[in-house]
Design a protein around this motif. Structure first.
Motif, PDB file in Angstrom:
ATOM      1  N   GLU A   1       0.813  -1.303   0.060  1.00 30.92           N
ATOM      2  CA  GLU A   1       0.132   0.014   0.037  1.00 30.92           C
ATOM      3  C   GLU A   1       0.749   1.193  -0.125  1.00 30.92           C
ATOM      4  O   GLU A   1       0.420   2.216  -0.775  1.00 30.92           O
ATOM      5  CB  GLU A   1      -0.996   0.039   1.087  1.00 30.92           C
ATOM      6  CG  GLU A   1      -1.929   1.028   1.267  1.00 30.92           C
ATOM      7  CD  GLU A   1      -3.112   0.812   1.943  1.00 30.92           C
ATOM      8  OE1 GLU A   1      -4.181   1.540   1.770  1.00 30.92           O
ATOM      9  OE2 GLU A   1      -3.250  -0.181   2.824  1.00 30.92           O
ATOM     10  N   LEU A   2       2.102   1.127   0.707  1.00 37.31           N
ATOM     11  CA  LEU A   2       2.846   2.369   0.471  1.00 37.31           C
ATOM     12  C   LEU A   2       3.427   2.599  -0.681  1.00 37.31           C
ATOM     13  O   LEU A   2       3.543   3.841  -0.993  1.00 37.31           O
ATOM     14  CB  LEU A   2       4.130   2.076   1.529  1.00 37.31           C
ATOM     15  CG  LEU A   2       5.197   3.038   1.695  1.00 37.31           C
ATOM     16  CD1 LEU A   2       4.713   4.478   2.339  1.00 37.31           C
ATOM     17  CD2 LEU A   2       6.412   2.500   2.416  1.00 37.31           C
ATOM     18  N   SER A   3       3.711   1.781  -1.664  1.00 36.39           N
ATOM     19  CA  SER A   3       4.275   1.807  -2.732  1.00 36.39           C
ATOM     20  C   SER A   3       2.818   2.809  -3.656  1.00 36.39           C
ATOM     21  O   SER A   3       3.276   3.530  -4.429  1.00 36.39           O
ATOM     22  CB  SER A   3       4.458   0.685  -3.722  1.00 36.39           C
ATOM     23  OG  SER A   3       5.832   0.081  -2.838  1.00 36.39           O
ATOM     24  N   ARG A   4       1.707   2.005  -3.556  1.00 40.03           N
ATOM     25  CA  ARG A   4       0.609   2.637  -4.203  1.00 40.03           C
ATOM     26  C   ARG A   4       0.546   4.200  -3.832  1.00 40.03           C
ATOM     27  O   ARG A   4       0.381   4.949  -4.587  1.00 40.03           O
ATOM     28  CB  ARG A   4      -0.538   1.716  -3.745  1.00 40.03           C
ATOM     29  CG  ARG A   4      -1.787   2.480  -4.386  1.00 40.03           C
ATOM     30  CD  ARG A   4      -3.201   1.968  -4.257  1.00 40.03           C
ATOM     31  NE  ARG A   4      -3.471   1.502  -2.719  1.00 40.03           N
ATOM     32  CZ  ARG A   4      -4.378   2.427  -2.149  1.00 40.03           C
ATOM     33  NH1 ARG A   4      -4.877   3.459  -2.994  1.00 40.03           N
ATOM     34  NH2 ARG A   4      -4.685   2.504  -1.007  1.00 40.03           N
ATOM     35  N   VAL A   5       0.573   4.375  -2.360  1.00 42.76           N
ATOM     36  CA  VAL A   5       0.396   5.766  -1.949  1.00 42.76           C
ATOM     37  C   VAL A   5       1.530   6.634  -2.644  1.00 42.76           C
ATOM     38  O   VAL A   5       1.393   7.760  -3.278  1.00 42.76           O
ATOM     39  CB  VAL A   5       0.535   5.848  -0.466  1.00 42.76           C
ATOM     40  CG1 VAL A   5       0.579   7.355  -0.293  1.00 42.76           C
ATOM     41  CG2 VAL A   5      -0.763   5.331   0.265  1.00 42.76           C
ATOM     42  N   ASN A   6       2.845   6.219  -2.801  1.00 41.94           N
ATOM     43  CA  ASN A   6       3.917   7.233  -3.003  1.00 41.94           C
ATOM     44  C   ASN A   6       3.758   7.435  -4.460  1.00 41.94           C
ATOM     45  O   ASN A   6       4.183   8.529  -5.047  1.00 41.94           O
ATOM     46  CB  ASN A   6       5.218   6.192  -2.963  1.00 41.94           C
ATOM     47  CG  ASN A   6       5.746   6.414  -1.360  1.00 41.94           C
ATOM     48  OD1 ASN A   6       5.229   7.167  -0.604  1.00 41.94           O
ATOM     49  ND2 ASN A   6       6.693   5.618  -0.862  1.00 41.94           N
ATOM     50  N   LEU A   7       3.207   6.315  -5.463  1.00 42.15           N
ATOM     51  CA  LEU A   7       2.992   6.604  -6.795  1.00 42.15           C
ATOM     52  C   LEU A   7       2.139   7.611  -7.164  1.00 42.15           C
ATOM     53  O   LEU A   7       1.940   8.252  -8.158  1.00 42.15           O
ATOM     54  CB  LEU A   7       2.690   5.395  -7.628  1.00 42.15           C
ATOM     55  CG  LEU A   7       3.800   4.249  -7.972  1.00 42.15           C
ATOM     56  CD1 LEU A   7       3.135   2.950  -8.228  1.00 42.15           C
ATOM     57  CD2 LEU A   7       4.783   4.706  -8.843  1.00 42.15           C
TER      58      LEU A   7
ATOM     59  N   ALA B   1       1.517  10.321  -5.410  1.00 46.96           N
ATOM     60  CA  ALA B   1       1.749  11.384  -4.681  1.00 46.96           C
ATOM     61  C   ALA B   1       1.067  12.855  -5.371  1.00 46.96           C
ATOM     62  O   ALA B   1       1.411  12.878  -6.664  1.00 46.96           O
ATOM     63  CB  ALA B   1       3.124  11.610  -4.511  1.00 46.96           C
ATOM     64  N   GLY B   2       0.490  13.742  -4.705  1.00 51.82           N
ATOM     65  CA  GLY B   2      -0.111  14.854  -5.430  1.00 51.82           C
ATOM     66  C   GLY B   2      -1.496  14.759  -5.963  1.00 51.82           C
ATOM     67  O   GLY B   2      -2.342  15.467  -6.088  1.00 51.82           O
ATOM     68  N   THR B   3      -2.124  13.275  -5.609  1.00 52.80           N
ATOM     69  CA  THR B   3      -3.598  12.884  -5.673  1.00 52.80           C
ATOM     70  C   THR B   3      -4.059  12.230  -4.734  1.00 52.80           C
ATOM     71  O   THR B   3      -3.377  11.387  -4.137  1.00 52.80           O
ATOM     72  CB  THR B   3      -3.521  12.058  -7.068  1.00 52.80           C
ATOM     73  OG1 THR B   3      -2.741  12.534  -8.395  1.00 52.80           O
ATOM     74  CG2 THR B   3      -4.887  11.570  -7.473  1.00 52.80           C
ATOM     75  N   PRO B   4      -5.209  12.559  -4.098  1.00 48.51           N
ATOM     76  CA  PRO B   4      -5.959  12.048  -2.989  1.00 48.51           C
ATOM     77  C   PRO B   4      -5.892  10.544  -3.195  1.00 48.51           C
ATOM     78  O   PRO B   4      -6.432  10.041  -4.357  1.00 48.51           O
ATOM     79  CB  PRO B   4      -7.257  12.825  -2.843  1.00 48.51           C
ATOM     80  CG  PRO B   4      -6.866  14.099  -3.574  1.00 48.51           C
ATOM     81  CD  PRO B   4      -6.154  13.691  -4.686  1.00 48.51           C
ATOM     82  N   VAL B   5      -5.727   9.588  -2.079  1.00 47.96           N
ATOM     83  CA  VAL B   5      -6.152   8.323  -2.275  1.00 47.96           C
ATOM     84  C   VAL B   5      -6.800   7.901  -1.032  1.00 47.96           C
ATOM     85  O   VAL B   5      -6.660   8.706   0.027  1.00 47.96           O
ATOM     86  CB  VAL B   5      -4.682   7.538  -2.259  1.00 47.96           C
ATOM     87  CG1 VAL B   5      -4.347   7.604  -3.766  1.00 47.96           C
ATOM     88  CG2 VAL B   5      -3.896   7.664  -1.377  1.00 47.96           C
ATOM     89  N   THR B   6      -7.673   6.860  -0.789  1.00 51.77           N
ATOM     90  CA  THR B   6      -8.148   6.377   0.464  1.00 51.77           C
ATOM     91  C   THR B   6      -7.328   5.191   0.668  1.00 51.77           C
ATOM     92  O   THR B   6      -6.716   4.247   0.075  1.00 51.77           O
ATOM     93  CB  THR B   6      -9.633   5.778  -0.074  1.00 51.77           C
ATOM     94  OG1 THR B   6     -10.403   7.202  -0.344  1.00 51.77           O
ATOM     95  CG2 THR B   6     -10.114   5.367   1.472  1.00 51.77           C
TER      96      THR B   6
ATOM     97  N   LEU C   1      -0.221  13.125  -0.414  1.00 51.61           N
ATOM     98  CA  LEU C   1       1.041  13.526  -0.360  1.00 51.61           C
ATOM     99  C   LEU C   1       1.073  14.820  -1.142  1.00 51.61           C
ATOM    100  O   LEU C   1       0.754  14.994  -2.374  1.00 51.61           O
ATOM    101  CB  LEU C   1       1.959  12.554  -0.778  1.00 51.61           C
ATOM    102  CG  LEU C   1       1.885  11.122   0.028  1.00 51.61           C
ATOM    103  CD1 LEU C   1       2.911  10.142  -0.437  1.00 51.61           C
ATOM    104  CD2 LEU C   1       1.953  11.376   1.607  1.00 51.61           C
ATOM    105  N   PRO C   2       2.088  15.622  -0.967  1.00 49.64           N
ATOM    106  CA  PRO C   2       2.673  16.743  -1.677  1.00 49.64           C
ATOM    107  C   PRO C   2       3.261  16.037  -3.095  1.00 49.64           C
ATOM    108  O   PRO C   2       3.613  14.992  -2.987  1.00 49.64           O
ATOM    109  CB  PRO C   2       3.789  17.425  -0.871  1.00 49.64           C
ATOM    110  CG  PRO C   2       3.517  17.057   0.415  1.00 49.64           C
ATOM    111  CD  PRO C   2       2.931  15.644   0.461  1.00 49.64           C
ATOM    112  N   PRO C   3       3.154  16.703  -4.206  1.00 52.80           N
ATOM    113  CA  PRO C   3       3.695  16.029  -5.178  1.00 52.80           C
ATOM    114  C   PRO C   3       5.356  15.835  -5.261  1.00 52.80           C
ATOM    115  O   PRO C   3       5.983  16.696  -4.322  1.00 52.80           O
ATOM    116  CB  PRO C   3       3.566  17.307  -6.412  1.00 52.80           C
ATOM    117  CG  PRO C   3       2.464  18.343  -5.855  1.00 52.80           C
ATOM    118  CD  PRO C   3       2.891  18.055  -4.410  1.00 52.80           C
TER     119      PRO C   3
END
Length: 338
Positions: free
Chosen positions: A60-66, A68-73, A147-149
């Protein structure tokens, strides 16, 4: 690092296996509870790896990092790890900051430590400060994260400690006895301890047996964590690097302390304080005194500094009770000076 040194009377049942790029150690006071406790520990480790690994493309961390700049749940387990990381950042005034992921990658720590090139000749990119944890947009109620871009999270400073806390708590409930969980330098205990507490030997490297007669303490509750700059090191472009990054510079923290060991009510708090002390360098002693957490610092020459009531070095059992979880909250936050 911290390592179990045996029980003061009857030896507990034990299982040891590799996990999360380190060694997992489980001890229980009642051997009959070992299978149930081990099942809980392995499940917790699998869950934290799937949620928080920087090195798994399916985490999930890899998904969140990819994203970055876009909201995710995000899911519940990732949310808990993120909350722990943000709390550590707040209580350490940013010395422990989860937005150092890109800095870690730039230094070459972009794969499991066992896979790192021991002497990488590639040049180092220009170091840049971490974006900063305060720029993370997080809504706990909905689980929405942005996350910030160009920002990558690294939850390594807190996720493993959180796994130790969770595993110890749930394993003790499942086994119906006292439990100790050790994950590298992170250690948590739950349930009834052996008489005199869990005896813990102190050493630079948890994977190497502590010398006979070396320093040891006895833990009766909470957590103990050791951070250091001697074990996870590699070379790149002729420089020796280590894995504890100063978020203010994006560089490995200047080595002042060989190891810092801290006791607290949770392993997460102990780990956050120990890591922050490495980052703060010469300012660590005064900062740790303000937290009122028991701590033992060893400098590069081997000299020892003890604060917060840490007992004198001894091979005998000297109980170190974990302080209340509010110990870190008592510190002032003087504008981020390290």
């Amino acid at each position: 690092m911290t390592a179990p040194a045996g029980a003061p009377s009857r030896a507990p049942a034990e299982v040891v296996f590799p996990a999360l790029g380190t060694t997992a150690v489980l001890l229980v006071t009642d051997p009959r509870g070992l299978p149930a406790a081990e099942a809980v520990l392995r499940a917790e480790l699998a869950a934290v790896d799937k949620a928080c690994s920087r090195f798994r493309p399916d985490s999930e961390l890899s998904r969140v990092n990819l994203a970055a700049g876009t909201p995710v749940t995000v899911g519940e387990r990732f949310a808990e790890a993120l909350e722990a990381a943000l709390r550590a950042a707040r209580l350490t005034d940013g010395a422990v900051d989860p937005t150092v992921g890109r800095a870690m990658n730039a230094l070459g720590y972009d794969r499991t430590f066992a896979s790192l090139r021991p002497d990488d000749v590639r040049p180092l990119p220009v170091a840049r400060p971490a974006p900063g944890w305060r720029r993370i947009a997080w809504e706990p109620r909905t689980g929405r994260l942005c996350l910030p871009p160009h920002t990558h999270l690294d939850l390594g400073a807190t996720a493993k400690a959180l796994a130790a806390d969770r595993a110890a708590r749930y394993a003790a409930a499942a086994a119906g006895c006292g439990v100790l969980v050790g994950l590298g330098g992170d250690l948590a205990v739950a349930g009834r301890t052996p008489d005199g507490g869990w005896r813990i030997a102190l050493a630079d490297d948890h994977a190497r047996p502590a010398p006979d007669g070396g320093p040891a303490v006895a833990v009766t509750g909470g957590g103990l964590a050791t951070s250091g700059v001697r074990v996870r090191t590699w070379r790149r472009a002729g420089r020796t690097l280590h894995h504890i990054v100063d978020p203010a510079t994006g560089e490995p923290a200047p080595p002042v302390w060989r190891t810092v060991t801290v006791a607290a009510a949770t392993c997460v708090d102990a780990n956050a304080a120990a890591t922050a002390a490495i980052v703060r360098g010469a300012g660590a002693v005064d900062w740790l005194r303000r937290t009122a957490l028991p701590a033992r610092l060893v400098d590069l020459q081997g000299s020892v500094v003890r604060v917060g009531g840490w007992p004198p070095d001894t091979a005998t059992d000297t109980a170190t009770d974990a302080v209340p979880a509010t110990g870190l909250d008592r510190q002032p936050t003087p504008g981020g000076a390290r």
